[in-house]
Design a protein around this motif. Structure first.
Motif, PDB file in Angstrom:
ATOM      1  N   ILE A 210       0.840  -1.206   0.000  1.00 47.21           N
ATOM      2  CA  ILE A 210       0.000   0.000   0.000  1.00 47.21           C
ATOM      3  C   ILE A 210       0.872   1.252   0.000  1.00 47.21           C
ATOM      4  O   ILE A 210       2.010   1.224   0.459  1.00 47.21           O
ATOM      5  CB  ILE A 210      -0.908   0.051   1.266  1.00 47.21           C
ATOM      6  N   PRO A 211       0.320   2.352  -0.516  1.00 48.57           N
ATOM      7  CA  PRO A 211       1.051   3.611  -0.337  1.00 48.57           C
ATOM      8  C   PRO A 211       0.963   4.023   1.135  1.00 48.57           C
ATOM      9  O   PRO A 211       0.026   3.628   1.837  1.00 48.57           O
ATOM     10  CB  PRO A 211       0.284   4.592  -1.228  1.00 48.57           C
ATOM     11  N   VAL A 212       1.946   4.800   1.581  1.00 45.16           N
ATOM     12  CA  VAL A 212       1.973   5.198   2.995  1.00 45.16           C
ATOM     13  C   VAL A 212       0.689   5.941   3.384  1.00 45.16           C
ATOM     14  O   VAL A 212       0.231   5.853   4.520  1.00 45.16           O
ATOM     15  CB  VAL A 212       3.224   6.060   3.272  1.00 45.16           C
ATOM     16  N   SER A 213       0.074   6.612   2.412  1.00 49.03           N
ATOM     17  CA  SER A 213      -1.146   7.373   2.708  1.00 49.03           C
ATOM     18  C   SER A 213      -2.286   6.476   3.193  1.00 49.03           C
ATOM     19  O   SER A 213      -3.248   6.955   3.767  1.00 49.03           O
ATOM     20  CB  SER A 213      -1.597   8.152   1.470  1.00 49.03           C
TER      21      SER A 213
ATOM     22  N   HIS B 155      -5.076   0.551   7.326  1.00 48.98           N
ATOM     23  CA  HIS B 155      -4.645  -0.845   7.454  1.00 48.98           C
ATOM     24  C   HIS B 155      -4.048  -1.168   8.820  1.00 48.98           C
ATOM     25  O   HIS B 155      -3.982  -2.324   9.221  1.00 48.98           O
ATOM     26  CB  HIS B 155      -3.610  -1.191   6.373  1.00 48.98           C
ATOM     27  N   PHE B 156      -3.566  -0.135   9.489  1.00 48.39           N
ATOM     28  CA  PHE B 156      -2.959  -0.359  10.797  1.00 48.39           C
ATOM     29  C   PHE B 156      -3.787   0.375  11.841  1.00 48.39           C
ATOM     30  O   PHE B 156      -4.220   1.504  11.612  1.00 48.39           O
ATOM     31  CB  PHE B 156      -1.529   0.179  10.837  1.00 48.39           C
ATOM     32  N   ARG B 157      -4.014  -0.298  12.957  1.00 47.16           N
ATOM     33  CA  ARG B 157      -4.818   0.338  13.994  1.00 47.16           C
ATOM     34  C   ARG B 157      -4.055   0.277  15.309  1.00 47.16           C
ATOM     35  O   ARG B 157      -3.343  -0.676  15.592  1.00 47.16           O
ATOM     36  CB  ARG B 157      -6.144  -0.404  14.125  1.00 47.16           C
ATOM     37  N   GLU B 158      -4.214   1.316  16.101  1.00 46.73           N
ATOM     38  CA  GLU B 158      -3.597   1.306  17.422  1.00 46.73           C
ATOM     39  C   GLU B 158      -4.665   1.014  18.454  1.00 46.73           C
ATOM     40  O   GLU B 158      -5.728   1.616  18.445  1.00 46.73           O
ATOM     41  CB  GLU B 158      -2.972   2.660  17.721  1.00 46.73           C
TER      42      GLU B 158
END
Ligand code: ZN
Lengths: 439, 90
Positions: free
Chosen positions: A240-243, A248-251
Motif C-alpha cells: 500500500i502507499p503510505v497514505s 490498514h494499521f490500527r492502534e
C-alpha cells in the motif's frame, strides 16, 4: 569573597520505570505475558499542537537520543507531503546520507554494547570489555564513523539541527565530504569483519512454524534499499502507499501500558525492523553486502529474531557502502532547501528508523500551525510480536532460576532493539505463579 | 526516551541534596563513562532543558568524560559532587 564548599556525592543516575515484564504461569504453562513500555511519543503528539509546522522536525527529534534523524526524516517528509513538495534528487541523496550515519550509530551501539554481551554471556558491555577489549574498541570506532556523518550533515552529533522542511539549512560542498571518505573506507572494512563475527555467535534455535510465521512489514522501493521512501509492504502480500497506513494499521489501547499496541487490521501482530527490511528488500542491497551474506552462508530470508544481530551488521555494512556511493556521486544542490508556503492540509510519511518503520501524520492550518499529530514508533508496532515471542519461548525457560530467566527474557526483547534497551538492566520482572491447573 | 528518565532522576537527586543545604548550589560535576550511551554534549543539552524554570536554572555543569572502557562504571553517568557557595558571603 563567598566561601564555597564541595560535597562528594557519587550517585549513579538511574533509568526508572521504563520497562516491565509480567508473566503469569502455572504448571499448565504460560497464561499471560505483558510487556509494559514507557513511551513518550504520546506526550509529544499533544505538545505539537499549536506549534509551527517548521518546528516539527526539531521537536520530534527529541523523542529519542539514539534515533533523532529518523524522527526528523518522518516529520520532514510528512510535512512535505502536506505541502505537496517533492525534494530534489540531490537533497534526497543528502537525506539518505545522514540516515546512513544514524543507522551506523544506532545499530553499532545495539550490536556491540547491548546485544553482544547477551550472546557472549556477560551481564554488560563493561564486563565483556574485560575479556574482549578489541571487540568493544572496534564497536566504538565504527560508531565514531557514523557520528562523523551525522555531525557533518546535521551540524552536530546528536539532535541534528541542520535539517528542515524543504531541505537543509546549509548543504556541504563536495570538498567537505571528501575527508570523511578515508574514515568511512576503514570503517567499512571493520563493518565487514563485524558481519563475520556476528555470524559466529551462538544463536538460540528459535523459528516459528510456517503457519505461525511473523508478518514482516517494511517500506519497499523498486530502486532503493528502503530508508526515506517506498510503499509499505509485508511478507503476506500487503502493498500500500503510505497514505493508506491509517486504514490498514490500527492502534489499540491496552490497559497495562502507556504504549498503544499496533495491529494490522484483521491480521494482528506484525514485525518491523532490520529483519523485515532485509527479508523484503534483499535484492536492493549492494553487491558487496549480498556477497558478504553469501560468504558467511546467511540466507536472504531470516526468521530467527536472535539472528537480527547479523542482519543489523549487514545493514551497517550496507550503510557504509551506500554512504560512500553517495559521497562519490555527490552533486551539491543548487539551493539548500525548497521554499515552503503553509496551507491547510494533512500529510503523512513513513521512514525506516534503525529499529523499524516510523509513521508520522500531521494536519496544519492555513497559518502553518499544527492542529493534529500522530506518531507511531517502531517499538510500539513490535510490542505485540515481542509478547508473542516470549509466550513461545517461556515454557522452555520457566524451570530456570529467576536471574537466568530474566536474562533470557531480556535477550529476547533486545532482539527488537526497543528504545528501553538503552539501559542495560531495564527490565523489572514480575513473575506470578498461579495455583495448579484445574484449581 | 531513556535519557529523559535518566536526567530526571539526576535532577531530582540534585534537588534533594540541595534542599538540605543552606548554602546556594552553584555547580554540579558529573562523570560520564566511556561506554555510556550518551555524549557529553547531548547530556548537557537535556540537563539544561530539564532545569529551565526550576531553582537549579543557571547551575554550572561540569562533565568529565572518561576514556577507560574497563572501568566498572564505564556505562554509567555518575553525579560526582556538588559545589555550594555561602549565600551570606559578599
Ligand atoms: Zn532510546
Amino acid at each position: 569573597m563567598a566561601k564555597s564548599k564541595t560535597i562528594k556525592v557519587d550517585y549513579l543516575a538511574r533509568v526508572e520505570g521504563e520497562g516491565a515484564l509480567y508473566i503469569r504461569y502455572d504448571d499448565g504453562g504460560v497464561h499471560d505475558v505483558k510487556l509494559k513500555i514507557f513511551e513518550p511519543p504520546r506526550f509529544f503528539e499533544g505538545f505539537m499542537r499549536g506549534r509551527d509546522y517548521l518546528e516539527a522536525p526539531d521537536i520530534t527529534a527529541r523523542i529519542c537520543g539514539i534515533c533523532p534523524v529518523a524522527y526528523q526524516m518522518s516529520a520532514l517528509h510528512a510535512m512535505e507531503d502536506a505541502l505537496g513538495l517533492v525534494p530534489t534528487p540531490e537533497l534526497s541523496a543528502l537525506r539518505r546520507l545522514i540516515y546512513c550515519g544514524e543507522w551506523i550509530e544506532s545499530h553499532t551501539l545495539h550490536i556491540y554494547m547491548l546485544h553482544a554481551p547477551d550472546f557472549l554471556g556477560y551481564p554488560s558491555a563493561v564486563a565483556m570489555a574485560k575479556d574482549h577489549p578489541k571487540i568493544v574498541q572496534v564497536g566504538l570506532q565504527i560508531k565514531k564513523a557514523g557520528n562523523a556523518i551525522v555531525k557533518l550533515l546535521g551540524g552536530r552529533e546528536i539532535h541534528p539541527i541542520n535539517v528542515r522542511v524543504g531541505g537543509f539549512y546549509r548543504v556541504p560542498a563536495a570538498s567537505e565530504l571528501k575527508p570523511l571518505r578515508e574514515q568511512l573506507l576503514q570503517a567499512r572494512d571493520m563493518a565487514a569483519e563485524t558481519v563475520r563475527w556476528a555470524a559466529s555467535l551462538p544463536f538460540p534455535k528459535f523459528e516459528r512454524s510456517a503457519e505461525d510465521q511473523y508478518e514482516f512489514v517494511a517500506l519497499s522501493h523498486s530502486q532503493e534499499y528502503p530508508m526515506n521512501k517506498g510503499r509499505i509492504a509485508s511478507t503476506r502480500g500487503l502493498d500500500i502507499p503510505v497514505s493508506e497506513y491509517d486504514s490498514h494499521f490500527r492502534e489499540e489501547h491496552v490497559e497495562y501500558t502507556n504504549a498503544l499496541h499496533s495491529v494490522l487490521v484483521e491480521r494482528g501482530a506484525y514485525f518491523v525492523g532490520p529483519m523485515a527490511r532485509y527479508n523484503l528488500n534483499y535484492d536492493r542491497l549492494s553487491p558487496l553486502v549480498r556477497q558478504t551474506a553469501e560468504d558467511i552462508g546467511f540466507p536472504p530470508f531470516c526468521a530467527n529474531p536472535f539472528q537480527s544481530i547479523v542482519v543489523r551488521s549487514l545493514e551497517v555494512l550496507y550503510a557504509f557502502d551506500e554512504a560512500l556511493r553517495i559521497i562519490d556521486g555527490y552533486q551539491q544542490p543548487q539551493e539548500p532547501y525548497l521554499n515552503t508556503e503553509p496551507r491547510a492540509s494533512t500529510g503523512c510519511a513513513a521512514t525506516e528508523a534503525p529499529r523499524g518503520l516510523l509513521y508520522h501524520r500531521y494536519s496544519i492550518d492555513e497559518r502553518g500551525k499544527i492542529t493534529d499529530a500522530k506518531i507511531v514508533p517502531p517499538t510500539s508496532q513490535n510490542q505485540k510480536t515481542i509478547e508473542d515471542d516470549l509466550r513461545h519461548m517461556l515454557p522452555k525457560f520457566l524451570h530456570l532460576p529467576e536471574d537466568k530467566l530474566q536474562a533470557q527474557c531480556e535477550q529476547a526483547i533486545r532482539n527488537y532493539d526497543p528504545c528501553i534497551s538503552c539501559s542495560t538492566h531495564f527490565l523489572q520482572l514480575h513473575l506470578e505463579r498461579s495455583g495448579r491447573v484445574g484449581q | 526516551m531513556h535519557e529523559q528518565s535518566l536526567i530526571k532522576n539526576l535532577v531530582e537527586k540534585i534537588h534533594l541534596l540541595a534542599s538540605s543545604e543552606s548554602d546556594r548550589l552553584v555547580a554540579a560535576r558529573l562523570r560520564l563513562g566511556a561506554l555510556a550511551h550518551i555524549s557529553a554534549e547531548h547530556l548537557r543539552e537535556h540537563f539544561e532543558r530539564e532545569i529551565i524554570g526550576t531553582p537549579l536554572e543557571g547551575l554550572r555543569l561540569q562533565i568529565e568524560e572518561q576514556s577507560d572502557i574497563h572501568h566498572a562504571e564505564a556505562q554509567e553517568i555518575i553525579l560526582d559532587s556538588l559545589e555550594f557557595e555561602d549565600s551570606h558571603g559578599d
